[in-house]
Design a protein around this motif. Structure first.
Motif, PDB file in Angstrom:
ATOM      1  N   UNK A   8      19.335  -2.748   0.054  1.00 27.33           N
ATOM      2  CA  UNK A   8      18.452  -3.753   0.640  1.00 27.33           C
ATOM      3  C   UNK A   8      17.818  -3.250   1.939  1.00 27.33           C
ATOM      4  N   UNK A   9      18.558  -2.439   2.683  1.00 28.11           N
ATOM      5  CA  UNK A   9      17.986  -1.826   3.884  1.00 28.11           C
ATOM      6  C   UNK A   9      16.845  -0.884   3.503  1.00 28.11           C
ATOM      7  N   UNK A  10      17.013  -0.176   2.386  1.00 31.24           N
ATOM      8  CA  UNK A  10      15.932   0.676   1.894  1.00 31.24           C
ATOM      9  C   UNK A  10      14.704  -0.162   1.556  1.00 31.24           C
ATOM     10  N   UNK A  11      14.923  -1.313   0.905  1.00 30.30           N
ATOM     11  CA  UNK A  11      13.816  -2.197   0.544  1.00 30.30           C
ATOM     12  C   UNK A  11      13.079  -2.691   1.786  1.00 30.30           C
ATOM     13  N   UNK A  12      13.839  -3.080   2.813  1.00 31.93           N
ATOM     14  CA  UNK A  12      13.222  -3.577   4.045  1.00 31.93           C
ATOM     15  C   UNK A  12      12.418  -2.482   4.740  1.00 31.93           C
ATOM     16  N   UNK A  13      12.997  -1.288   4.820  1.00 38.32           N
ATOM     17  CA  UNK A  13      12.328  -0.177   5.488  1.00 38.32           C
ATOM     18  C   UNK A  13      11.062   0.225   4.744  1.00 38.32           C
ATOM     19  N   UNK A  14      11.152   0.355   3.434  1.00 33.66           N
ATOM     20  CA  UNK A  14       9.974   0.696   2.629  1.00 33.66           C
ATOM     21  C   UNK A  14       8.917  -0.401   2.712  1.00 33.66           C
ATOM     22  N   UNK A  15       9.361  -1.669   2.671  1.00 36.85           N
ATOM     23  CA  UNK A  15       8.416  -2.772   2.668  1.00 36.85           C
ATOM     24  C   UNK A  15       7.561  -2.822   3.925  1.00 36.85           C
ATOM     25  N   UNK A  16       8.187  -2.650   5.086  1.00 34.35           N
ATOM     26  CA  UNK A  16       7.436  -2.653   6.343  1.00 34.35           C
ATOM     27  C   UNK A  16       6.546  -1.409   6.426  1.00 34.35           C
ATOM     28  N   UNK A  17       7.098  -0.262   6.051  1.00 30.89           N
ATOM     29  CA  UNK A  17       6.318   0.973   6.076  1.00 30.89           C
ATOM     30  C   UNK A  17       5.106   0.903   5.152  1.00 30.89           C
ATOM     31  N   UNK A  18       5.279   0.294   3.968  1.00 35.29           N
ATOM     32  CA  UNK A  18       4.161   0.182   3.023  1.00 35.29           C
ATOM     33  C   UNK A  18       3.083  -0.764   3.547  1.00 35.29           C
ATOM     34  N   UNK A  19       3.506  -1.818   4.244  1.00 39.51           N
ATOM     35  CA  UNK A  19       2.515  -2.723   4.832  1.00 39.51           C
ATOM     36  C   UNK A  19       1.665  -1.975   5.865  1.00 39.51           C
ATOM     37  N   UNK A  20       2.319  -1.226   6.735  1.00 39.85           N
ATOM     38  CA  UNK A  20       1.578  -0.446   7.729  1.00 39.85           C
ATOM     39  C   UNK A  20       0.705   0.612   7.052  1.00 39.85           C
ATOM     40  N   UNK A  21       1.266   1.254   6.029  1.00 33.10           N
ATOM     41  CA  UNK A  21       0.492   2.260   5.302  1.00 33.10           C
ATOM     42  C   UNK A  21      -0.716   1.656   4.610  1.00 33.10           C
ATOM     43  N   UNK A  22      -0.544   0.447   4.056  1.00 37.90           N
ATOM     44  CA  UNK A  22      -1.664  -0.227   3.416  1.00 37.90           C
ATOM     45  C   UNK A  22      -2.777  -0.544   4.405  1.00 37.90           C
ATOM     46  N   UNK A  23      -2.392  -0.961   5.606  1.00 40.73           N
ATOM     47  CA  UNK A  23      -3.391  -1.244   6.631  1.00 40.73           C
ATOM     48  C   UNK A  23      -4.150   0.027   7.027  1.00 40.73           C
ATOM     49  N   UNK A  24      -3.415   1.102   7.281  1.00 40.60           N
ATOM     50  CA  UNK A  24      -4.060   2.338   7.737  1.00 40.60           C
ATOM     51  C   UNK A  24      -4.874   2.995   6.632  1.00 40.60           C
ATOM     52  N   UNK A  25      -4.501   2.743   5.356  1.00 38.43           N
ATOM     53  CA  UNK A  25      -5.225   3.370   4.245  1.00 38.43           C
ATOM     54  C   UNK A  25      -6.639   2.822   4.105  1.00 38.43           C
ATOM     55  N   UNK A  26      -6.949   1.731   4.805  1.00 32.73           N
ATOM     56  CA  UNK A  26      -8.295   1.171   4.750  1.00 32.73           C
ATOM     57  C   UNK A  26      -9.254   1.875   5.705  1.00 32.73           C
ATOM     58  N   UNK A  27      -8.712   2.737   6.551  1.00 32.67           N
ATOM     59  CA  UNK A  27      -9.573   3.515   7.454  1.00 32.67           C
ATOM     60  C   UNK A  27      -9.318   5.016   7.352  1.00 32.67           C
ATOM     61  N   UNK A  28      -8.192   5.395   6.747  1.00 36.42           N
ATOM     62  CA  UNK A  28      -7.842   6.810   6.591  1.00 36.42           C
ATOM     63  C   UNK A  28      -7.468   7.097   5.142  1.00 36.42           C
ATOM     64  N   UNK A  29      -7.647   8.333   4.712  1.00 33.71           N
ATOM     65  CA  UNK A  29      -7.202   8.712   3.371  1.00 33.71           C
ATOM     66  C   UNK A  29      -5.675   8.819   3.362  1.00 33.71           C
ATOM     67  N   UNK A  30      -5.044   8.652   2.185  1.00 34.93           N
ATOM     68  CA  UNK A  30      -3.582   8.788   2.118  1.00 34.93           C
ATOM     69  C   UNK A  30      -3.080  10.124   2.658  1.00 34.93           C
ATOM     70  N   UNK A  31      -3.835  11.197   2.409  1.00 32.75           N
ATOM     71  CA  UNK A  31      -3.416  12.520   2.875  1.00 32.75           C
ATOM     72  C   UNK A  31      -3.436  12.570   4.401  1.00 32.75           C
ATOM     73  N   UNK A  32      -4.443  11.952   5.021  1.00 31.08           N
ATOM     74  CA  UNK A  32      -4.521  11.933   6.484  1.00 31.08           C
ATOM     75  C   UNK A  32      -3.369  11.136   7.087  1.00 31.08           C
ATOM     76  N   UNK A  33      -2.927  10.104   6.386  1.00 30.59           N
ATOM     77  CA  UNK A  33      -1.767   9.327   6.847  1.00 30.59           C
ATOM     78  C   UNK A  33      -0.498  10.147   6.726  1.00 30.59           C
ATOM     79  N   UNK A  34      -0.314  10.742   5.554  1.00 33.18           N
ATOM     80  CA  UNK A  34       0.949  11.414   5.254  1.00 33.18           C
ATOM     81  C   UNK A  34       1.097  12.752   5.979  1.00 33.18           C
ATOM     82  N   UNK A  35      -0.019  13.388   6.349  1.00 31.69           N
ATOM     83  CA  UNK A  35       0.096  14.663   7.055  1.00 31.69           C
ATOM     84  C   UNK A  35       0.709  14.469   8.436  1.00 31.69           C
ATOM     85  N   UNK A  36       0.648  13.242   8.958  1.00 37.47           N
ATOM     86  CA  UNK A  36       1.316  12.906  10.213  1.00 37.47           C
ATOM     87  C   UNK A  36       2.692  12.311   9.941  1.00 37.47           C
TER      88      UNK A  36
END
Length: 276
Positions: A8-36
């Protein structure tokens, strides 16, 4: 109890991270996000492995390389899907990949409960309903981002199986090999595609994504070292609940009523499968 808490801790950590990733993916490519994000997670794990001072457990940890290919593919597709469509639609569809390790467990002799069978049906119907949106003239068309969400669903679903196998020897080494492989894959993609770089102001959010995604992988690997893949992967797959709740609270996403029903059914199906 500890295994469930870690999953469940994994679910919580992934869930928050995916929300932030979803927000940033609207202005950056996935590769630009993940390279950092990926090197941040790799550095943290490398320090942890070095401080602990234990060598790799054996060849079984190499299953994490296959898990990394699947997980990284799923994450790129997930970010692309959330950039194209609503987070509250894409996340439950991707999370329905939880059925794949359960099916794997069934093929190896596990037996589903009545709740799990009901959960499979609810998740399947929910994914179909969430995938179609209504146009003004009443036509039903595939919602934006659904194609990427389906790719993420398959990649995430199959990721759990080799990651579970890699984690039996040493969950920390499994997480480290996973992150090392993923970082190398993203670096190669970066060199080939050369996407726009993130601005300095965006770096803290991208670093947070790396910490949260890595945290989810570590929690999942730790849970996998103690429990059955069919149980641990389902609990960890509750991460879309977190992403959807955050999207509703902060983005005020609104979709068609049939899609609302699909989202509810998909999330309920994941919960029922885990309850079984």
């Amino acid at each position: 109890m500890l295994t469930a808490a870690l999953a469940l801790a994994a679910a919580a950590s992934w869930g928050v991270g995916d929300f932030l990733g979803g927000l940033k993916s609207r202005s950056l490519s996935p590769i630009a996000i993940l390279i950092v994000a990926q090197p941040i997670g790799l550095a943290l794990l490398a320090i942890w492995v070095a401080v602990r001072g234990e060598g790799p457990p054996g060849s079984s940890v190499l299953w994490a390389c296959l898990a990394s290919v699947l997980g990284t593919t799923g994450l790129v597709a997930f970010y692309r899907g959330m950039a194209a469509g609503a987070l509250s639609i894409v996340a439950p569809i991707a999370g329905a990949g939880a059925a794949i390790p359960v099916i794997w467990g069934l093929a190896r002799g596990d037996h589903p409960s009545g709740l799990q069978e009901l959960g499979f049906a609810a998740a399947l119907i929910g994914v179909v309903l969430a995938s179609f949106e209504r146009r003004p003239r009443g036509q039903a068309v595939i919602a934006a981002g659904v194609g990427w969400a389906v790719i993420a669903m398959l990649a995430f679903g199959f990721f759990y199986i080799p990651m579970h196998a890699a984690s039996h020897g040493d969950y920390l080494w499994a997480a480290f090999v996973f992150r090392l492989t993923s970082t190398m894959l993203i670096a190669c993609a970066w060199l080939v595609l050369r996407p726009r770089r993130a601005r300095r102001a965006e770096l803290p959010a991208l670093a947070s994504i790396g910490v949260l995604d890595t945290g989810g992988n570590v929690f999942f690997a730790a849970a996998s070292s103690k429990g059955l893949v069919s149980v641990v992967s389902i609990l960890a797959s509750l991460y879309p609940v977190v992403t959807v709740l955050l999207a509703r609270a902060f983005l005020h996403e609104r979709v068609h009523r049939s899609q609302e029903l699909g989202i509810v059914l998909a999330l309920a199906g994941i919960v029922l499968i885990s309850a079984g």
